[in-house]
Design an enzyme around this catalytic site. Sequence first.
Site, mmCIF file in Angstrom:
data_model
loop_
_atom_site.group_PDB
_atom_site.id
_atom_site.type_symbol
_atom_site.label_atom_id
_atom_site.label_comp_id
_atom_site.label_asym_id
_atom_site.label_seq_id
_atom_site.Cartn_x
_atom_site.Cartn_y
_atom_site.Cartn_z
ATOM 1 N N SER A 704 0.776 -1.151 -0.050
ATOM 2 C CA SER A 704 -0.016 -0.112 -0.115
ATOM 3 C C SER A 704 0.910 1.305 0.033
ATOM 4 O O SER A 704 0.498 2.335 0.597
ATOM 5 C CB SER A 704 -1.107 -0.035 1.174
ATOM 6 O OG SER A 704 -1.762 -1.031 1.296
ATOM 7 N N SER A 877 -4.649 0.221 -1.041
ATOM 8 C CA SER A 877 -5.265 -1.329 -1.582
ATOM 9 C C SER A 877 -5.275 -2.317 -0.318
ATOM 10 O O SER A 877 -6.401 -3.154 -0.371
ATOM 11 C CB SER A 877 -4.282 -1.855 -2.586
ATOM 12 O OG SER A 877 -4.381 -3.034 -2.899
ATOM 13 N N GLU A 878 -4.563 -2.428 0.435
ATOM 14 C CA GLU A 878 -4.542 -3.632 1.172
ATOM 15 C C GLU A 878 -5.546 -3.616 2.338
ATOM 16 O O GLU A 878 -6.037 -4.807 2.912
ATOM 17 C CB GLU A 878 -3.187 -3.962 1.708
ATOM 18 C CG GLU A 878 -2.268 -4.688 0.428
ATOM 19 C CD GLU A 878 -0.700 -4.460 0.676
ATOM 20 O OE1 GLU A 878 -0.091 -5.380 0.837
ATOM 21 O OE2 GLU A 878 -0.386 -3.525 0.953
ATOM 22 N N CYS A 879 -5.925 -2.511 2.688
ATOM 23 C CA CYS A 879 -7.053 -2.812 3.868
ATOM 24 C C CYS A 879 -8.374 -3.656 3.308
ATOM 25 O O CYS A 879 -9.069 -3.956 4.210
ATOM 26 C CB CYS A 879 -7.530 -1.145 4.444
ATOM 27 S SG CYS A 879 -8.475 -0.318 3.272
#
Length: 963
Positions: A704, A877-879
């Site tokens: 991210s 992105s990763e959340c």
Amino acid sequence: MIFRKGTYTINGVDRMVISDIENETLAQVLRRIGLTSIKIGCGVGQCGTCTVLLDGSPVRACTRKFKSIPEYSKIETLEGLGTASNLHPLQLAWIKYGGVQCGFCTPGFIVSAKGLLDVNPKPTRQDVRDWFTKNNNLCRCTGYKQLVDAVIAAAEVMRGEKTKDSLLFEMPGDKRVYNTHYPRPAALGKVLGVTDYGDDIDIKMPPGTLHMALKWSDEMHANILSIDTTEAEAMPGVVKIITAKDVPGPNEMGNPLFHPRSLVKQFHQPVLCDKEVNRLGDAIAIVVADTRKNARAAAKKIKVEYEKLPVYKSYLEACLPGAVPIMGIPSPFGFQPVIKGEPTADIFDKAGEPASDVHVVEGSFSSSRQPHLSLEPETAQGFYDEDGRLTLAYKTQGPHLHQLMISMILGLDQSQLRVIESPTGASFGAAMGVETLAYVGVATMVMKQPVTLTCTFEEKQRVTGKRPASFCNSKLACDSSGKILAHEFDFVSDLGAYPWGAEGVYVKSARFSLNPYNNPNIRGLVRAGLSNNSQATAYRGAGSPEMYTSGEQIMDMMARKLGIDPFEMRYRNIARPGDLTNNGYPFKFYPLEDMMNKMRPDYEDALKWKKEPATPGWKRGVGVCVGGYHVSTPADKSEVSVEIDPNGFFTYYNAWADQGQGADIGSLALVHEALRPLGVTPDKIRVVQNDTKTCPNTGIAAGSRSHFFAGNATRDAVKKLMDAMRKEDGTYRTYEEMVAEGLPTRYEGLFSTIGSGLSQLSPDTGMGDPMPDQNFIINIARIEVEEATGKVKVSAVHSMADVGVIGNYLAVDGQAYGGLMHSLGFALSENYYDEGKKYGTPLGCGFPKCNDIPDDMTFEYHETPRGNGPFGSGGASECFQSVCHVCVLNAIADAVGVRIYELPALPEKVKAAMEAKAAGREYAPGKYYLGQDYHEVLEDIEANPVATKPAKLSDIEIARAGH
């Protein structure tokens, strides 16, 4: 071979085609004659990337034998649909609604959608979803919602209800690109089907290019006794067979491990194995031949004699007393403690005392080895460029990282190697691996000729890494109000055969057990170990989905034990100002109370939905979870450059790898926003990306980090340029004036966290402040469970995330809905083992189809501006893939009163759990044996500290980590 001449109406034109009627498929013929919008993804008719219309009906061209197609048949492909100056409404809608991300599946979807609208010009949303499901059109990026949006919008235009103008982006009055729905620059080529991905480049390589195939291990764990290439060398078209003795450089892909509590400081992973194999994805030899077909045929003739060794299919087997260490590496080999607050044992012991207000729940949980399942084949090309540099083209997530690593593998100086990112059909972390680049690099150096490699889907599944499997024993203590008192966990990351990038995976897990909450007293241990499966690698949310699998379930279990509503339980414990992270430092910001207040009405609506009559035989449930992720690491830096060109143009250079997540629009939005004082329009900006010859090191597309780091570096570069352009009167110099005055026209920008005061987690306590930014998400899922079968249907997911100011809504929506789709697959269907042909196909691995993902998905953005982020943005992105899988598991428990402790929650597991409950039993694993008791390990760690301050980061670690 038997050939046939035939005439076919292809995209409205009669064309003569000569085909090999014994061997060629429709996809192969169409690609051979230049229609490369047809993509071969899975190769077995499951994914739909090869969809064409045959006499008006969608067919999967990769499995349709060309000899079965009657002469004069009508064949339609994407190339015949529209042009750059006159796009079809479907193509326009795909751009407007964000249907284009990586774009690899786009041609098949648009052609399939045309087939639907030809027979049903006014479809409902469910009609569209049923059509894509029936015709096996799979997408791994979007979550399908945007694709349905696009079809509905295009149909309105095609019926004359709206004009084409309704499908165009309207520039806002302030002419801003940032924080809008501005279309992706790369979308046009993708909706036209003219973007060349790796396998398209493969078939368009110049004359003299050689083709590669690999001999893969036939065993999961064995010593190699002999390799016989005699028969293979005599096969037609074979030029050379490369084995370990031919590999230039050290024949070594293994990398060092820097964590002070790793028992291994360097691990061994050969490019080509000659002594032992540790997984089915190990390569033993490379066959180089004149054609792909001949190379593959010869690879099958290589004979390997093995001495079988014990096979450990999971860490749980590899850690047992008496197990033979894989490669001599013990399991576990890595340890990261988390020791915070008061001793937890004292708190847990009070649970049995009279009048004690300490309540305890515990459980054992596991997550699967999740495959990334991007549809593009694993493919790469190698050649020597005009400067004599070895050049490798691949779907790399980090051109400069791979330049560093592959140069070391091949024994080259970095300046002798050039790495280029080809247009990429997604990766989600899998393209962090080095194997494919190493194979192609070796072959190019040995042959001194251009070479190309394209793997089948099954081979790609073997060679690429996966999300590591995990196992966790977890324990939670709360008072009767639900306040967290103490938490213990013993967690292991099963890294497969090779601990590639191990620290970046397992150490991050130590941040995420009960991450969003005020968790005052913790005793936890994260371990890492091996098995004989695919190696672990990066995957969106690395480390967090595995740890949240236990943390968010045990929170739910406590809420149910105490009789507290699960949403309220979380609300009482979320981090508020003054609370510290699991790792002992303040959170970067505290938005969760406001976010949960805003989400509460949606949760209450979900509870009302649950009480409404369900379909007979089905039970409804509601699940909630709170999660998030962190941005980058203390050892990160990003470089970009910008230059002024003649006639008011600007060129912006970076190596922000575009895996489909939107590095193209992210780059344009950032540099345009920075240049706004000059009144520059987007058409005056040229973005040049992802070639180590021309672009500075922007760092990897992972963690991210990209928008946050590239954005800050961009602001620095543009400031330097504008300072140089600025005259004393406040106006700006032109390019010609800059040159005339001898001023540089190109400026470098840099952003770094090195020396910023951030710190790695202490190897003794797990305390530290390792990230410059973080993000949060709340998910609420509505599901239904069929009582007779255990099948789970997700009816809706409503979410709110805080990732800072949104740079581009289409790009962030794509990450949000795509991440949600991956989470639902992780929860219900996805898994991978290095055995059996089942796992060599998308559907065999549990790839969700369109109707497996709900149409009712919403995302709201709580845009807290980041003071240290570019234009207020954070990392995104990763959340979106951190925690929603647990939302589904919690909803299953709410619906039918059983908990699924081991992912994925397949129907047979849910049914078995319901049957066990009916029989008065619980369907749950016993406590996992993970090695030496974790209390003893933590005592040893406390008694034997290894560091009083974070170790100095080496240049290699910084370059390798990249984030």
